[in-house]
Design an enzyme around this catalytic site. Structure first.
Site, PDB file in Angstrom:
ATOM      1  N   HIS A   1       0.851  -1.194   0.000  1.00 38.42           N
ATOM      2  CA  HIS A   1       0.000   0.000   0.000  1.00 38.42           C
ATOM      3  C   HIS A   1       0.881   1.236   0.000  1.00 38.42           C
ATOM      4  O   HIS A   1       1.816   1.339   0.789  1.00 38.42           O
ATOM      5  CB  HIS A   1      -0.907   0.020   1.237  1.00 38.42           C
ATOM      6  CG  HIS A   1      -1.774   1.241   1.262  1.00 38.42           C
ATOM      7  ND1 HIS A   1      -2.980   1.308   0.600  1.00 38.42           N
ATOM      8  CD2 HIS A   1      -1.584   2.461   1.823  1.00 38.42           C
ATOM      9  CE1 HIS A   1      -3.502   2.503   0.750  1.00 38.42           C
ATOM     10  NE2 HIS A   1      -2.676   3.232   1.497  1.00 38.42           N
TER      11      HIS A   1
ATOM     12  N   ASP B   1     -15.329   2.405   6.999  1.00 34.03           N
ATOM     13  CA  ASP B   1     -14.272   3.303   6.513  1.00 34.03           C
ATOM     14  C   ASP B   1     -14.742   4.075   5.288  1.00 34.03           C
ATOM     15  O   ASP B   1     -14.449   5.264   5.161  1.00 34.03           O
ATOM     16  CB  ASP B   1     -13.003   2.522   6.183  1.00 34.03           C
ATOM     17  CG  ASP B   1     -11.962   3.442   5.565  1.00 34.03           C
ATOM     18  OD1 ASP B   1     -11.518   4.368   6.282  1.00 34.03           O
ATOM     19  OD2 ASP B   1     -11.645   3.292   4.377  1.00 34.03           O
TER      20      ASP B   1
ATOM     21  N   ARG C   1     -14.829  12.568   6.138  1.00 40.47           N
ATOM     22  CA  ARG C   1     -13.569  13.264   6.467  1.00 40.47           C
ATOM     23  C   ARG C   1     -13.136  14.159   5.319  1.00 40.47           C
ATOM     24  O   ARG C   1     -12.601  15.251   5.528  1.00 40.47           O
ATOM     25  CB  ARG C   1     -12.467  12.233   6.772  1.00 40.47           C
ATOM     26  CG  ARG C   1     -12.656  11.539   8.105  1.00 40.47           C
ATOM     27  CD  ARG C   1     -11.754  10.327   8.226  1.00 40.47           C
ATOM     28  NE  ARG C   1     -10.364  10.658   8.008  1.00 40.47           N
ATOM     29  CZ  ARG C   1      -9.465   9.822   7.482  1.00 40.47           C
ATOM     30  NH1 ARG C   1      -9.810   8.602   7.126  1.00 40.47           N
ATOM     31  NH2 ARG C   1      -8.223  10.211   7.313  1.00 40.47           N
TER      32      ARG C   1
ATOM     33  N   SER D   1      -7.829   3.818   8.842  1.00 35.10           N
ATOM     34  CA  SER D   1      -8.526   3.713   7.557  1.00 35.10           C
ATOM     35  C   SER D   1      -7.778   2.741   6.641  1.00 35.10           C
ATOM     36  O   SER D   1      -8.360   1.797   6.085  1.00 35.10           O
ATOM     37  CB  SER D   1      -8.594   5.112   6.926  1.00 35.10           C
ATOM     38  OG  SER D   1      -8.956   5.053   5.575  1.00 35.10           O
TER      39      SER D   1
ATOM     40  N   LYS E   1      -8.779  -1.697   5.947  1.00 33.45           N
ATOM     41  CA  LYS E   1      -9.016  -2.291   4.619  1.00 33.45           C
ATOM     42  C   LYS E   1      -8.005  -3.400   4.336  1.00 33.45           C
ATOM     43  O   LYS E   1      -8.351  -4.448   3.790  1.00 33.45           O
ATOM     44  CB  LYS E   1      -8.928  -1.197   3.539  1.00 33.45           C
ATOM     45  CG  LYS E   1     -10.152  -0.286   3.555  1.00 33.45           C
ATOM     46  CD  LYS E   1     -10.024   0.869   2.594  1.00 33.45           C
ATOM     47  CE  LYS E   1      -9.050   1.903   3.107  1.00 33.45           C
ATOM     48  NZ  LYS E   1      -9.197   3.246   2.576  1.00 33.45           N
TER      49      LYS E   1
HETATM   50  N1  URA Z   1      -5.939   6.576   2.248  1.00 29.34           N
HETATM   51  C1  URA Z   1      -6.897   5.906   2.927  1.00 29.34           C
HETATM   52  O1  URA Z   1      -7.302   4.808   2.547  1.00 29.34           O
HETATM   53  N2  URA Z   1      -7.385   6.474   4.045  1.00 29.34           N
HETATM   54  C2  URA Z   1      -6.983   7.655   4.510  1.00 29.34           C
HETATM   55  O2  URA Z   1      -7.456   8.080   5.529  1.00 29.34           O
HETATM   56  C3  URA Z   1      -5.998   8.357   3.781  1.00 29.34           C
HETATM   57  C4  URA Z   1      -5.481   7.776   2.647  1.00 29.34           C
END
Ligand code: URA
Length: 430
Positions: free
Chosen positions: A86, A165, A172, A187, A191
């Site tokens: 990621h 999320d 957000r 967040s 995932k």
């Molecule tokens: N990427 C995400 O998946 N969540 C965040 O809060 C910021 C970047």
């Protein structure tokens, strides 16, 4: 609803700097996901968290509550290790496109659930969708079947993966509460843990084009995510990498896919090649199938990774031989003087590509596939007055002026002694 834990009490507690209990966190995340807590209450709580922070226990519990809001994928039936990467997002960051097939070509399964771009940072799915026919919306069954047959899949996370999320991130985004380390870490990791990967490598960007502008912030975010991953049984390592300057020579969608193809054909920009190789080495190590740097480099130059790319594109409905979309209009931006390029600002290049139509302002907006910024020089390169520094690409030429204005202060031309080379990989956190 448990009266002791009304939303107002939870908001008040965090507003006043108190720790939230595990029970309070589980309750409010669940109630918000189900619609029993209103968006204005969750907005207030997100702002209180933004201002007051959360400790390690609260962040772990918040992450768990978001995982529990949906399903958790299980890849144990695959019979091979799984590893994902990621990136916290940058400009010209198409590394997933080179990295995922490269790692899969070593026999490790790569379930890469990715996102779309928002604002100046591009999204992997937008880039892939510039390939004619490419489908990013796969069911959980299709993901498993493709991992079994091909060993790599890059697609969108389903609606049932950490739905809390998805709902919270949208909120957000419009309440200025994105840039909070506890909220970003929970967040991302909710995932990734729900996705079911066995190992995870985080590419935490630091610099002008990244969420985290300073090394200290990036380090804190990386350590928080590494701790969350390990606590959940996911072998997690983070690299802090430079995002003051864009990666490669392209910021857009199809033009970044073309650059990935250059790398998979054994060429391409050296920074992308080096970062791909470093991240691949980490992923293979974390998955328990270590490979040496020369072996990984060879897989890029001998076509081994390219074969995997072609299999993946075809499995997802794309035509690996189809020409990529090309923007209708192009305009060069010329160097005003000769010298050495000493600075090229990632944020400005990302904003220019976004203004040309490569990115979106609001979730759900369309993006232009062929649009973006091509760079003809990177810091350290000699430039000559009148040579193209950038080529701007768009389908809507009324966007040229805004993009060009953004790039005016995006670079410096000086002499060799003003050039301060920066390391691409700054730090490793495990
Ligand atoms: N990427 C995400 O998946 N969540 C965040 O809060 C910021 C970047």
């Amino acid at each position: 609803m448990n009266n002791n834990h009304t939303a107002v009490e939870v908001i008040k507690a965090k507003r006043d700097g108190q720790e939230l209990s595990d029970e309070q966190i589980a309750w409010i995340v669940d109630a918000y996901t189900k619609g029993a807590v209103d968006p204005e209450q969750m907005s207030a709580l997100a702002m209180a968290i933004f201002l007051r922070g959360m400790n390690r226990r609260e962040i772990a519990q918040w992450t768990q509550a978001m995982i529990d809001s949906g399903i958790r994928l299980d890849f144990s039936a695959l019979g091979k290790p799984t590893v994902d990467k990621h990136s916290t997002g940058g400009v010209g960051d198409m590394i997933t496109l080179t990295l995922a097939p490269l790692v899969a070509s070593f026999g490790v399964a790569v379930p890469q659930l990715s996102g779309r771009g928002l604002g100046h940072t591009g999204g992997t799915l937008d880039k892939l969708e510039s390939i004619p026919g490419f489908n990013c919306s796969l069911s959980d069954r299709q993901i498993l079947a493709q991992l079994q047959a091909v060993g790599v899949v890059v697609c969108a996370a389903g609606d049932n993966l950490a739905p809390a999320d998805k709902k919270l991130y949208a909120l957000r985004d419009v309440t200025a509460t994105v840039e909070s380390i506890p909220l970003i870490a929970s967040s991302i990791m909710s995932k990734k843990i729900a996705e079911g990967t066995g190992a995870l490598i985080l590419d935490v960007k630091v610099g002008s084009g990244a969420f985290m502008k300073s090394r200290a912030q990036a380090r804190e975010l990386a350590q928080t995510m590494v701790d969350l991953g390990k606590d959940a049984g996911v072998n997690t390592v983070a690299l802090l990498t430079n995002m003051d300057t864009p990666l490669g020579y392209a910021a857009g969608n199809a033009i970044e896919v073309q650059q990935a193809l250059d790398v998979l054909n054994g060429g391409g920009p050296s920074d992308i090649v080096e970062l791909t190789i470093s991240l691949a080495a980490e992923m293979l190590q974390a998955a328990g199938r270590p490979a040496s740097e020369p072996e990984i480099r060879a897989a890029l130059s001998n076509g081994q990774a390219l074969i995997k790319w072609r299999e993946m594109v075809a499995a997802q409905g794309g035509d690996p031989d189809a020409p990529l979309p090309v923007a209708k209009h192009r305009r060069d931006v010329l160097a005003p003087k000769s010298g050495v390029l000493t600075r090229l600002d990632a944020l400005a290049v990302g904003v220019a590509a976004w203004r040309l139509g490569a990115g979106r302002e609001r979730q759900g907006d369309p993006v232009q596939a062929g649009t973006g910024v091509l760079m003809h020089a990177k810091p350290g390169d000699a430039v000559t007055a009148g040579q193209p520094l950038f080529t701007l690409l768009t389908d809507t030429p009324d966007r040229f002026a805004a993009a060009q204005a953004t790039l005016e202060n995006a670079y410096d031309i000086g002499n060799e002694s003003n050039h301060n080379p920066q390391n691409l990989i700054c730090e490793r956190i495990s």
